[in-house]
Write a protein that holds these residues in place. Structure first.
Motif, PDB file in Angstrom:
ATOM      1  N   GLU A 353       0.849  -1.189   0.000  1.00  0.00           N
ATOM      2  CA  GLU A 353       0.000   0.000   0.000  1.00  0.00           C
ATOM      3  C   GLU A 353       0.891   1.249   0.000  1.00  0.00           C
ATOM      4  O   GLU A 353       1.815   1.377   0.806  1.00  0.00           O
ATOM      5  CB  GLU A 353      -0.899   0.009   1.238  1.00  0.00           C
ATOM      6  CG  GLU A 353      -1.828   1.191   1.355  1.00  0.00           C
ATOM      7  CD  GLU A 353      -3.082   1.087   0.503  1.00  0.00           C
ATOM      8  OE1 GLU A 353      -3.709   2.133   0.254  1.00  0.00           O
ATOM      9  OE2 GLU A 353      -3.437  -0.046   0.090  1.00  0.00           O
ATOM     10  N   THR A 379      -7.072  -4.575  -1.379  1.00  0.00           N
ATOM     11  CA  THR A 379      -7.879  -5.545  -0.643  1.00  0.00           C
ATOM     12  C   THR A 379      -7.604  -6.931  -1.194  1.00  0.00           C
ATOM     13  O   THR A 379      -7.101  -7.070  -2.317  1.00  0.00           O
ATOM     14  CB  THR A 379      -9.392  -5.272  -0.773  1.00  0.00           C
ATOM     15  OG1 THR A 379      -9.843  -5.658  -2.081  1.00  0.00           O
ATOM     16  CG2 THR A 379      -9.723  -3.811  -0.521  1.00  0.00           C
ATOM     17  N   ASP A 380      -7.947  -7.948  -0.430  1.00  0.00           N
ATOM     18  CA  ASP A 380      -7.880  -9.287  -0.998  1.00  0.00           C
ATOM     19  C   ASP A 380      -9.091  -9.498  -1.895  1.00  0.00           C
ATOM     20  O   ASP A 380      -9.923  -8.594  -2.083  1.00  0.00           O
ATOM     21  CB  ASP A 380      -7.773 -10.344   0.105  1.00  0.00           C
ATOM     22  CG  ASP A 380      -8.995 -10.424   1.010  1.00  0.00           C
ATOM     23  OD1 ASP A 380     -10.059  -9.878   0.640  1.00  0.00           O
ATOM     24  OD2 ASP A 380      -8.888 -11.042   2.091  1.00  0.00           O
ATOM     25  N   GLY A 383     -12.420  -8.504  -0.604  1.00  0.00           N
ATOM     26  CA  GLY A 383     -12.654  -7.115  -0.232  1.00  0.00           C
ATOM     27  C   GLY A 383     -12.106  -6.710   1.110  1.00  0.00           C
ATOM     28  O   GLY A 383     -12.342  -5.586   1.563  1.00  0.00           O
ATOM     29  N   VAL A 384     -11.352  -7.578   1.761  1.00  0.00           N
ATOM     30  CA  VAL A 384     -10.762  -7.265   3.061  1.00  0.00           C
ATOM     31  C   VAL A 384      -9.474  -6.466   2.844  1.00  0.00           C
ATOM     32  O   VAL A 384      -8.592  -6.897   2.093  1.00  0.00           O
ATOM     33  CB  VAL A 384     -10.457  -8.552   3.849  1.00  0.00           C
ATOM     34  CG1 VAL A 384      -9.786  -8.216   5.178  1.00  0.00           C
ATOM     35  CG2 VAL A 384     -11.732  -9.358   4.067  1.00  0.00           C
ATOM     36  N   PRO A 385      -9.321  -5.292   3.465  1.00  0.00           N
ATOM     37  CA  PRO A 385      -8.110  -4.486   3.264  1.00  0.00           C
ATOM     38  C   PRO A 385      -6.838  -5.258   3.631  1.00  0.00           C
ATOM     39  O   PRO A 385      -6.802  -6.003   4.614  1.00  0.00           O
ATOM     40  CB  PRO A 385      -8.315  -3.298   4.202  1.00  0.00           C
ATOM     41  CG  PRO A 385      -9.799  -3.183   4.345  1.00  0.00           C
ATOM     42  CD  PRO A 385     -10.310  -4.596   4.326  1.00  0.00           C
ATOM     43  N   ILE A 386      -5.780  -5.078   2.806  1.00  0.00           N
ATOM     44  CA  ILE A 386      -4.482  -5.705   3.048  1.00  0.00           C
ATOM     45  C   ILE A 386      -3.391  -4.650   2.883  1.00  0.00           C
ATOM     46  O   ILE A 386      -3.583  -3.651   2.190  1.00  0.00           O
ATOM     47  CB  ILE A 386      -4.226  -6.901   2.107  1.00  0.00           C
ATOM     48  CG1 ILE A 386      -4.376  -6.473   0.632  1.00  0.00           C
ATOM     49  CG2 ILE A 386      -5.158  -8.062   2.428  1.00  0.00           C
ATOM     50  CD1 ILE A 386      -4.063  -7.584  -0.375  1.00  0.00           C
ATOM     51  N   TYR A 396      -5.977  -9.940  -6.057  1.00  0.00           N
ATOM     52  CA  TYR A 396      -6.296  -8.850  -5.141  1.00  0.00           C
ATOM     53  C   TYR A 396      -6.935  -7.724  -5.934  1.00  0.00           C
ATOM     54  O   TYR A 396      -7.006  -7.762  -7.172  1.00  0.00           O
ATOM     55  CB  TYR A 396      -5.041  -8.373  -4.408  1.00  0.00           C
ATOM     56  CG  TYR A 396      -3.974  -7.758  -5.294  1.00  0.00           C
ATOM     57  CD1 TYR A 396      -3.927  -6.380  -5.515  1.00  0.00           C
ATOM     58  CD2 TYR A 396      -2.993  -8.546  -5.884  1.00  0.00           C
ATOM     59  CE1 TYR A 396      -2.947  -5.808  -6.315  1.00  0.00           C
ATOM     60  CE2 TYR A 396      -2.006  -7.985  -6.687  1.00  0.00           C
ATOM     61  CZ  TYR A 396      -1.995  -6.617  -6.895  1.00  0.00           C
ATOM     62  OH  TYR A 396      -1.030  -6.059  -7.685  1.00  0.00           O
ATOM     63  N   ARG A 397      -7.395  -6.704  -5.212  1.00  0.00           N
ATOM     64  CA  ARG A 397      -8.030  -5.558  -5.845  1.00  0.00           C
ATOM     65  C   ARG A 397      -7.312  -4.280  -5.403  1.00  0.00           C
ATOM     66  O   ARG A 397      -6.765  -4.223  -4.309  1.00  0.00           O
ATOM     67  CB  ARG A 397      -9.516  -5.502  -5.502  1.00  0.00           C
ATOM     68  CG  ARG A 397     -10.267  -6.781  -5.838  1.00  0.00           C
ATOM     69  CD  ARG A 397     -11.762  -6.632  -5.646  1.00  0.00           C
ATOM     70  NE  ARG A 397     -12.346  -5.856  -6.726  1.00  0.00           N
ATOM     71  CZ  ARG A 397     -13.438  -5.099  -6.615  1.00  0.00           C
ATOM     72  NH1 ARG A 397     -14.028  -4.976  -5.431  1.00  0.00           N
ATOM     73  NH2 ARG A 397     -13.932  -4.455  -7.652  1.00  0.00           N
TER      74      ARG A 397
END
Length: 423
Positions: A353, A379-380, A383-386, A396-397
């Motif tokens: 990030e 996010t993964d 949709g979970v932030p990474i 990932y997104r």
């Protein structure tokens, strides 16, 4: 109004199906690849018979061409299975084969007379008489030896028989031996370069040992790091493409079946732009920033080799055999959601990030070479932030500043690595 030039073919390497797709999407008119046997890249992924059939259909559906290499220098036992393989290639509809050996050429002409044959650079074609010889036997294209100057290429284009196409290498690794015919690998390691299994001993670092002083080594050196006396720089004729087009070259070949999809996409995309621009404008001069893009893929220092005449020390990579990697391949865009501005990416290298990234997209003409931004909103897949993307090929997104097409590439600058000079 300026007259438009005939557009030559951009011919890109396809070491596997993924690289083939990137080559076509980024602008190749044609690709060349190998099956499991008879080619000169035994350690590339290559294609099974089933994959060759699928690849041929995929390429043709997009109006492009596919050529298959049969360019090994065969021993007697290597002919086993050649005839049915040629018949198979003809049946699936490949656009031609590349051949170096007269015996293989004869088998192709006898087995599938309608199949177009290109004579490989391994056949060492450096004069008009050899071009005429192969034409009389039924060859449709000559891949010129890489030891030719620009003036010689011009002469061969002017003197070729009617209907004979001229293909020449414009980019990629070069062999220190004459048009690739090397015995060094086989002699030192048992791996025969002329049968597709080169160990690249020309890239090794050598020391001199005198017979009466065993264990006492003397460096063969240009400086304190030693030298690689047989190690060629990579070829880059990007600036010379407009002139080669004026000569009448029909196909510009990019070396690199062992290279990454990132390499194939980037290099193919730049040569596509150059050919399109030069075809539209006879006075076109290749912009420096286009050439600079070619330094962002893994490469040795560049040279124009023999183009200006005899290649001198400039063509040798003294002091190092290593590649320069100024940028890392970070990911491939799988899809993009316009409503959210989020792209789904398959990881090819870790990013964090906030990292500075660049995005290259399929495209030609006036479209930007790349766009730059920070990696943000990672996010993964759920949709979970990474904070980073550490796992190989994870999906990932991330949020992008502008829309992107599928198969766009994310790259990340390697700040700690030395910039390479492009000649």
């Amino acid at each position: 109004m300026k007259e438009k030039r005939k557009k030559p073919e951009v011919l890109a390497p396809a070491g596997n199906f993924e690289k083939l797709r990137f080559a076509v999407v980024y602008g190749a008119d044609a690709v060349y690849c190998a099956g499991a046997h008879f080619g000169l890249r035994a350690r590339a992924d290559n294609f099974s018979d089933e994959e060759l059939g699928e690849a041929t259909a995929w390429v043709h559906a997009r109006g492009k061409k596919i050529f298959v290499t049969l360019n090994m220098i065969p021993h007697e036992a290597d002919f086993d299975g050649l005839e049915p393989y040629i018949q198979f290639l003809h049946e699936i509809g490949v656009d031609g084969v590349l051949v170096a050996d007269p015996g293989v050429f004869a088998v192709v002409r006898r087995t599938a007379p309608e199949l177009a044959v290109s004579v490989s650079t391994q056949a060492n074609n450096v004069n008009s008489r050899s071009v005429g010889f192969w034409h009389d036997l039924g060859a449709s294209r000559i891949v010129l030896a890489r030891e030719l100057s620009g003036a010689e290429i011009k002469t061969l284009c002017e003197t070729r028989p009617a209907g004979m196409e001229i293909e020449t290498f414009v980019h990629g690794a070069m062999c220190i031996s004459y048009s690739g015919r090397c015995l060094l690998s086989h002699y030192l390691t048992g791996r025969d370069a002329n049968r597709g299994d080169c160990a690249q001993p020309c890239r090794w670092q050598y020391r001199l040992e005198e017979s009466r002083r065993p264990g006492e080594y003397f460096p063969v050196s240009e400086d304190e790091t030693g030298t690689f006396i047989m190690n060629s720089k990579d070829l880059c004729l990007a600036r010379q493409v407009p002139e080669l087009m004026r000569f009448g070259v029909d196909s510009f070949k990019i070396e690199g079946r062992m290279k990454s999809a990132f390499y194939v996409a980037t290099v193919t995309g730049i040569y596509r732009r150059i050919v399109d621009a030069a075809a539209a404008d006879p006075d076109f001069v290749v912009p420096p920033d286009w050439v600079a893009e070619l330094t962002k893929v893994s490469h040795r220092h560049y040279t124009t080799a023999f183009y200006g005449g005899i290649a001198g020390p400039d063509a040798e990579n003294f002091g190092t055999s290593s590649y320069t990697r100024n940028y890392d391949f970070a990911g491939v865009v799988l899809d993009y959601d316009a409503a959210s501005g989020m792209a789904t990416v398959e990881q090819r290298g870790k990013i964090n990030e906030g990292d500075a990234i660049e995005i290259i997209q399929p495209g030609t003409g006036d479209s930007p070479l790349f766009s730059a931004q920070q990696a943000k909103g990672l996010t993964d897949a759920a949709g979970v932030p990474i904070a980073s993307t550490p796992h190989a090929k994870m999906r990932y997104r991330l949020k992008l500043d502008q829309p992107v097409a599928p198969m766009s590439i994310l790259r990340r600058k390697s700040a700690e690595r030395e910039e390479a000079l492009c000649f």
